[in-house]
Design an enzyme around this catalytic site. Sequence first.
Site, short mmCIF file in Angstrom:
data_model
loop_
_atom_site.label_atom_id
_atom_site.label_comp_id
_atom_site.label_asym_id
_atom_site.label_seq_id
_atom_site.Cartn_x
_atom_site.Cartn_y
_atom_site.Cartn_z
N HIS A 169 0.76 -1.17 -0.02
CA HIS A 169 -0.04 0.08 -0.08
C HIS A 169 0.89 1.39 0.03
CE1 HIS A 169 -3.43 -2.71 1.05
NE2 HIS A 169 -3.87 -2.08 0.67
N GLY A 170 2.14 1.11 0.32
CA GLY A 170 2.77 2.41 0.24
C GLY A 170 4.27 2.41 1.20
#
Lengths: 479, 309
Positions: A327-328
């Site tokens: 996701h990041g």
Amino acid sequence: MLFNSFSFFIFLPIVYILYWVVFKNCSSSKNLLLLIASYFFYSCWDIRFLLLLIFSTLLDYYSAIKIFDSKTITQKKNWLFLSIVINLGFLGVFKYYNFFITSFAEGVQNLGFNFNGLWLLNIILPVGISFYTFHGLSYVIDTYNNKIRPEKDFIVYSLFVSFFPLLVAGPIERATHLLPQLKQNRNFNYTKTIDGLQQILWGLFKKVVIADNCAVYANQIFNGYENYSASSLILGAVFFSFQIYCDFSGYSDIALGSARLFGIELLKNFSFPYFSRDIAEFWRRWHISLSSWFKDYLYIPLGGSKVNKYRAIINTFIIFIVSGFWHGANWTFLFWGFLNAVYFLPLLIFGLNRKNLQIVSKDKILPSFNDFFQILFTFSLVTFAWIFFRAPNLSIAWDFVKHIINSSILTIPQDFPLITTVLVICFIIIEWISRFGVHPFQKTNKIKYVGIRWLIYYIFILTIILVSGKQQQFIYFQF
Amino acid sequence: MNTLIKRLLLFFLIAFLFLLLLSRIDNIDKKLSQDNNIVSIKNKSKFDSLDILFVGNSYCYSGIIPEIFDSINYKTYNLGISTAGPYFYELLLDEYLAQCQQKPKSIYLLISPTTFSCLADNFLAYPIHRYLENSFTNEYIAYKYKEYNEYDEILQKSIRKGFSNIFTVGMKKNENFETLLSKGYCKSTQVYTSNILKSTQALYYPLRKDNFSEIKFKHLLNYLENLNKIRNIEIVLFDLPTNELKNYYNSNFISNYNFGKNILSKKYKFISLDSSLPNSFFQNIDHLNYSGAQIATNNLVRIILSKKE
């Protein structure tokens, strides 16, 4: 070009009419049209990243052919390795390089060493890179595992990677599912078209009415949490839970609906996750295309569940942490993944992770008390984890949690957003009623009178226009 | 396929017509509105045969006091409208000049950095075109001023307003709104403090990335030429103290603005009232308060009288 923008509602009908009216008899022309439309759609963000997308497409297209044509297993492995390294290399540079280098510097400085002159990259993350990289990887790995034969038609393969409804935020498609659809001739189907339009309308409603309105309060709370009571913080976190769900599942609905207009079925991405009775069920219903990707290409190669308990626990933690990291590049996402693994652990140890496979309260109007409290408990766990997902860093997330543990938990939330609360409650009721289908408008198909059906659609359209919150970009575009 | 297209066309046609109808009734409450911009627009026709018509943005309605001109027997009206720039000036002046029995002797037009900002003429926040006596449609405005990017939001706002009007217009009372404004002047006695700075400065950050709009500048040049030559009205440009406003613009913008102001001042009379005043004469980062407005207006009176002599 956002799905909830005016320009998309000009773009979509133009492509649709060209597709079914001008190119109706030629399958290859339809694919070419969709590819050009998809590249145009993508270049509306930043035309420079189109080159990266085309390069990634060429790489995987060529790698798969070479893997298939290789005479020895070593050659196959080399081509697979090359494709994976380059794909993940791009992802690593654009998405994770700055995170690794700053984390390394912080680590070194914490050990008392001096570390100056960070070589940080001043680049922006290409939209959808995490999604199209995973498309490509699944195709190359499936070719390596002899699940599919490499696609020779470059237009078809490019469309598989770049098809505009799924290009920037999924669902993460599989070659085995999408490629056969792109190769066959697609005929116009009235029922499917109506269903597609209904799903687009439902997706828009979720995004524009629920997510964007919840975002207003959630942003207000998360940006100034020090000034709010514990009850306000809890409400802010709950609103963020609905924001992220309606934002992402709304996007997925628009993507699935848009694809269906062109006679293409995409993978289902959400299946009423907030009605889950345990975390395992939640993860079978949340971002399904990503969860199943990790299951097929990471969890099973690691041994899956056919290993001893100790190894299965380690595998579970790996999956959840990698999923968080996907996701990041932030410790918050890693912790969010870790937290979900911790939630999952008791179910795994006691063999309860496949207990709730059916949708809750099948053939019942209301849930039993037991189901209701299980749903509430699971939702609370998920919402707690979302705090770490939403916070800009871990220390703020912990501080947010500390502010919740306070006597003001029993007070009425400050700046109570009554209209948004009513909207969320209505949304939960609609979702509950329609939980056996894909979207609630399927229920309207049973209504005999066209006028009443149309009236329902008009009410939703009017609600979208009247009650929409400030336009926010889809959260998952950043991933 | 044909059935689908026919049904979709019918479905969307009904929806479109209904929404368009809602957007057209967004202004049915204009006679009852308490918004100072709308009150100002509505009242302008009552002020005829003026010596000076002041036109400008919010700096104008908070910085020029028409009543001070009464003492020198000058009939004036302050037609200051929030975010007004060249497009608003055109709409307001065209309507005023079409309505008045006798055109004003002079039009004093406020010029400030915000006049030529890309953020000026905010039809979304201040849809004045809907509140003019002869209102314009959103579609016409989008076409005329090429506000295509904003059109969907402007239309959405009109639809929302139209919808709420259905339920609320009957409940509003017709009050004597003329008391709200004094010949267009909007009085504020608030004094600028560091707390006001803290709470409002974020609103000004977008100005850092703002660009000087050449299109708007040229539009104003052409329009003023038309007013001056064809309608034979004296045009005077003026500016007002704007406190810390210029600190928020980038240097490129300010140099373009100064260049533009130079061009305008060569073509038209230009009265500069922009002097540095202490914070006590401002209500916030860039607007004069009542004390500041008294100073600025008295200065203007003095300059006008001295030129007359």
